[in-house]
Design a protein around this motif. Structure first.
Motif, PDB file in Angstrom:
ATOM      1  N   LEU A 360       0.658  -1.082  -0.034  1.00 18.08           N
ATOM      2  CA  LEU A 360       0.130   0.114  -0.044  1.00 18.08           C
ATOM      3  C   LEU A 360       0.929   1.052   0.011  1.00 18.08           C
ATOM      4  O   LEU A 360       1.848   1.202   0.751  1.00 18.08           O
ATOM      5  N   LYS A 361       0.707   2.185  -0.821  1.00 16.70           N
ATOM      6  CA  LYS A 361       1.603   3.191  -1.200  1.00 16.70           C
ATOM      7  C   LYS A 361       1.355   4.289   0.154  1.00 16.70           C
ATOM      8  O   LYS A 361       0.396   4.579   0.559  1.00 16.70           O
ATOM      9  N   LEU A 362       2.491   4.774   0.844  1.00 16.20           N
ATOM     10  CA  LEU A 362       2.523   5.669   1.619  1.00 16.20           C
ATOM     11  C   LEU A 362       3.284   6.800   1.317  1.00 16.20           C
ATOM     12  O   LEU A 362       4.387   6.889   0.931  1.00 16.20           O
ATOM     13  N   VAL A 363       2.755   8.083   1.266  1.00 19.07           N
ATOM     14  CA  VAL A 363       3.425   9.348   0.814  1.00 19.07           C
ATOM     15  C   VAL A 363       3.554  10.135   2.086  1.00 19.07           C
ATOM     16  O   VAL A 363       2.779  10.475   2.712  1.00 19.07           O
ATOM     17  N   THR A 441     -11.721   1.190  -1.959  1.00 13.71           N
ATOM     18  CA  THR A 441     -10.528   0.717  -1.412  1.00 13.71           C
ATOM     19  C   THR A 441      -9.502   1.776  -1.253  1.00 13.71           C
ATOM     20  O   THR A 441      -9.300   2.464  -2.145  1.00 13.71           O
ATOM     21  N   VAL A 442      -8.904   1.674  -0.152  1.00 14.67           N
ATOM     22  CA  VAL A 442      -7.770   2.566   0.137  1.00 14.67           C
ATOM     23  C   VAL A 442      -6.501   2.111  -0.692  1.00 14.67           C
ATOM     24  O   VAL A 442      -6.137   1.105  -0.882  1.00 14.67           O
ATOM     25  N   VAL A 443      -6.238   3.442  -1.419  1.00 13.32           N
ATOM     26  CA  VAL A 443      -5.128   2.982  -2.608  1.00 13.32           C
ATOM     27  C   VAL A 443      -3.796   3.876  -2.051  1.00 13.32           C
ATOM     28  O   VAL A 443      -2.968   3.586  -2.589  1.00 13.32           O
ATOM     29  N   GLU A 444      -3.908   4.406  -1.242  1.00 15.00           N
ATOM     30  CA  GLU A 444      -2.943   5.393  -0.772  1.00 15.00           C
ATOM     31  C   GLU A 444      -2.891   6.038   0.593  1.00 15.00           C
ATOM     32  O   GLU A 444      -4.154   6.414   1.043  1.00 15.00           O
ATOM     33  N   VAL A 445      -2.055   6.036   1.356  1.00 18.35           N
ATOM     34  CA  VAL A 445      -2.073   6.709   2.656  1.00 18.35           C
ATOM     35  C   VAL A 445      -0.991   7.856   2.728  1.00 18.35           C
ATOM     36  O   VAL A 445       0.102   7.965   2.140  1.00 18.35           O
ATOM     37  N   GLN A 446      -1.353   9.001   3.258  1.00 15.88           N
ATOM     38  CA  GLN A 446      -0.567  10.209   3.604  1.00 15.88           C
ATOM     39  C   GLN A 446      -0.204  10.191   5.060  1.00 15.88           C
ATOM     40  O   GLN A 446      -0.709   9.812   5.972  1.00 15.88           O
ATOM     41  N   CYS A 447       1.057  10.714   5.162  1.00 17.67           N
ATOM     42  CA  CYS A 447       1.410  10.798   6.491  1.00 17.67           C
ATOM     43  C   CYS A 447       2.616  12.074   6.556  1.00 17.67           C
ATOM     44  O   CYS A 447       2.972  12.649   5.517  1.00 17.67           O
ATOM     45  N   SER A 448       3.029  12.632   7.633  1.00 18.62           N
ATOM     46  CA  SER A 448       4.011  13.374   7.820  1.00 18.62           C
ATOM     47  C   SER A 448       5.113  12.878   8.777  1.00 18.62           C
ATOM     48  O   SER A 448       4.712  12.260   9.503  1.00 18.62           O
TER      49      SER A 448
END
Ligand code: ATP
Ligand code: MG
Length: 576
Positions: A360-363, A441-448
């Motif tokens: 799962l992509k995490l940006v 469906t969750v395709v990307e998650v973002q964070c700092s």
């Protein structure tokens, strides 16, 4: 219910432990000067299939005893049945024994090399009036031997003279009679309480090409006639075999005493049985031939070659065999003990790496575009010598789908919007949101990320509950992961209801293939057989199917070890 460790549990390499009953016999024989103190054992496989973990038990016992008592151990192919035996098996057996780390005495031996000697001994028994040619077809021979409750009846040909028998036997060898039309039988006692003693067949007529002797013979010795002779010819002092041959021992004794030749001592021990699998070569062959598995070395098979491909080391198999010990009662060992042994071994040896099974992509929104940091990662916390390696960290990573939840249950300490977690060897990151596709469906998650937490520690002592693994999206390698379950769905696959066979208990979910996993770049070029631990996901081994484009891994075993709990409860052995 006996404990997981039989009474005579022992690790042979440790002199402080008590000896098992086989070693006790050997030791006593040496002390009493029997066979001039000689110890000579053998491992005698029939080359009609690949070796399995049960054979490993016998191998470590026979080779182990020779090693510990300054003796010798032969590798002998018991190739008396031309119909089922093949050169492929002869090769694989040698490879497997070598791989287990054992060296046999001299060259491998073949029972077929003794055909001439055995034939001469058969003539001697005929001359002594102890064997006769019987004209009954095999089926009638069988019926005439009676049952456990009914005595057998004498063959009408039992009282032929030695000279007539000798003449007929020579004609049998010369090919003058059709297949199955006559047999040579030992003349013992058709009413004997032990069925094996009721004039057993020694030779049958069979026109089959033998893998070594070709068409030189059209009569072949039966196992019971051949086996004790082979041991005698080789001067084997301790002929170790499994319990089902206990009832055959009086017959082997009768043959050897009648011949007046060297007499090895047979000692029987309990064969290995494991839950959720089986050891019958006939059935294992059936799985291979019917395509239920990919071959003898399918990583789900209990074969040595299957275990090797799966990632088991010889040490873990040896350790397993030592832990189960050698006893005189049959029992079934919990397969989780075997898994425990390989975990124990790999825990010490396998380098830790990061690999994401279901990416799962995490940006990381505040991480500089285009920046790559090479972070230090520990190779094996169990082995300080193993050192560290660099893993690339960048703005876009992959994490496990299972490590993110939009709405998390109470005990979920991984990635949840608003919560801070540690990226292993990386930074603390706080989830800020996620993106979904049309289907939800969750395709990307973002964070700092917090740049102050490099390496995974915060300078202000701030704690996080979860640590998750990751790989750099730009630098990750593609991988296929093969995850294995038990081959069968029930503990004893042979325990079947009316009209069913063990095949009805094959586990349809014993293989799961994950084709789009991502693993860290340090694994580039890893050779087949390379063992690693993908942190949190289990121990894996590079498979021979690996290509230049794609790494293929077999999961040897998961990380979760339920054995210790079972052992505490006093379990581990089933039935028996
Ligand atoms: P199968 O009946 O499936 O053909 P086998 O016992 O006849 O198996 P062999 O090739 O004759 O197979 O075995 C070689 C040696 O390995 C024998 O001495 C036998 O006692 C031992 N052995 C085979 N299976 C086991 C097992 N499950 N546990 C311990 N020893 C075993
Ligand atoms: Mg056999």
């Amino acid at each position: 219910m006996p404990n997981a460790k039989p009474d005579n549990f022992e690790i042979s390499a440790d002199p402080k432990r008590s000896l098992d009953f086989v070693r006790t016999i050997v030791k006593t024989d040496i002390a009493s000067g029997k066979n001039d103190g000689r110890v000579h054992t053998r491992f005698p496989p029939e080359p009609n299939g690949y070796l399995h973990i049960g054979h490993a038990k016998s191998i470590f016992l026979n080779f182990g005893i020779a090693e510990e008592f300054g003796g010798k151990c032969n590798l002998r192919f018991d190739d008396t049945n031309p119909v089922k035996e093949e050169e492929e098996y002869v090769e694989s057996i040698q490879e497997d024994v070598r791989w287990l780390g054992l060296t046999w005495e001299g060259a491998p031996l073949f029972a077929s090399d003794y055909f001439e000697q055995m034939y001469a001994w058969a003539e001697k028994l005929i001359e002594d009036g102890k064997a006769y040619v019987c004209d009954l077809p095999l089926e009638e021979v069988r019926q005439g031997r009676g049952t456990l409750t009914k005595p057998g009846i004498n063959s009408p040909h039992r009282d032929r003279s030695p000279s007539e028998n000798l003449d007929l036997f020579r004609k049998m060898r010369a090919g003058e009679f059709p297949d199955g039309s006559r047999t040579l039988r030992a003349k013992i006692d058709m009413t004997h309480a032990n069925m094996n003693m009721r004039d057993p067949v020694m030779y049958r007529i069979l026109r089959a090409t033998h893998h070594r002797t070709g068409d030189a013979w059209c009569i072949y010795p039966m196992y019971d006639w051949a086996h004790g002779n082979e041991d005698s010819i080789e001067g084997i002092t301790h002929s170790i075999c499994t319990l089902e041959f206990e009832d055959h021992r009086p017959l082997y004794d009768w043959f050897l005493d009648s011949l007046g030749v060297f007499h090895p001592q047979q000692i029987e021990f309990a064969r290995l049985d494991l839950t959720y699998t089986m050891m019958s070569k006939r059935k294992l062959l059936e799985l291979v031939v019917d395509g239920k598995v990919s071959g003898w070395d399918d990583p789900r098979m209990p074969t040595i070659s299957g275990l090797r491909r799966r990632g088991y080391s010889p040490e873990s198999i040896r350790n397993f065999c030592e832990r189960i010990g050698v006893a005189k009662f049959n029992s079934t060992i919990d397969i989780q003990l075997l898994e425990h042994c390989v975990r124990e071994d790999l825990n010490k040896r396998a380098p830790r790496v990061m690999g994401v099974m279901r990416p799962l992509k995490l940006v990381i929104e505040n991480y500089p575009e285009g920046q790559v940091e090479e972070l230090d990662a520990i190779n094996n916390p169990e082995d300080p010598e193993a050192g560290t390696r660099k893993v690339p960290f960048s703005k876009v990573l992959y994490i496990e789908q299972a490590d993110f939840r939009e709405a998390a249950p109470r005990k979920f300490f991984r990635m949840v919007p608003g919560r801070e977690v540690r990226l292993r060897y990386g930074y603390f990151v706080t989830c800020t949101g996620c993106t979904k596709d049309e289907s939800g469906t969750v395709v990307e998650v973002q964070c700092s990320y917090d740049p102050e937490t490099k390496g995974g520690d915060s300078p202000d002592g701030r704690k996080v509950k979860g640590t998750i693994h990751w790989v750099s999206a730009a630098r990750a390698l593609d991988a296929e992961l093969r995850l294995y379950g038990h081959l069968f769905t029930q503990e004893n696959p042979s325990d079947t209801a009316e009209g069913q066979t063990y095949l009805d208990h094959l586990n349809p979910d014993s293989l799961e293939v994950i084709r789009d996993a991502k693993v860290e770049p340090s694994l580039a070029g890893a050779a087949p057989g390379t063992q690693v631990q993908f942190e949190r996901n289990g121990y894996f081994c590079v498979d021979v199917d690996t290509t230049a484009d794609k790494l293929v891994f077999n999961r040897t075993v998961t990380l979760k070890d339920s054995w210790k709990k079972i052992e505490k409860k006093g379990g581990g052995e089933k039935g028996g």
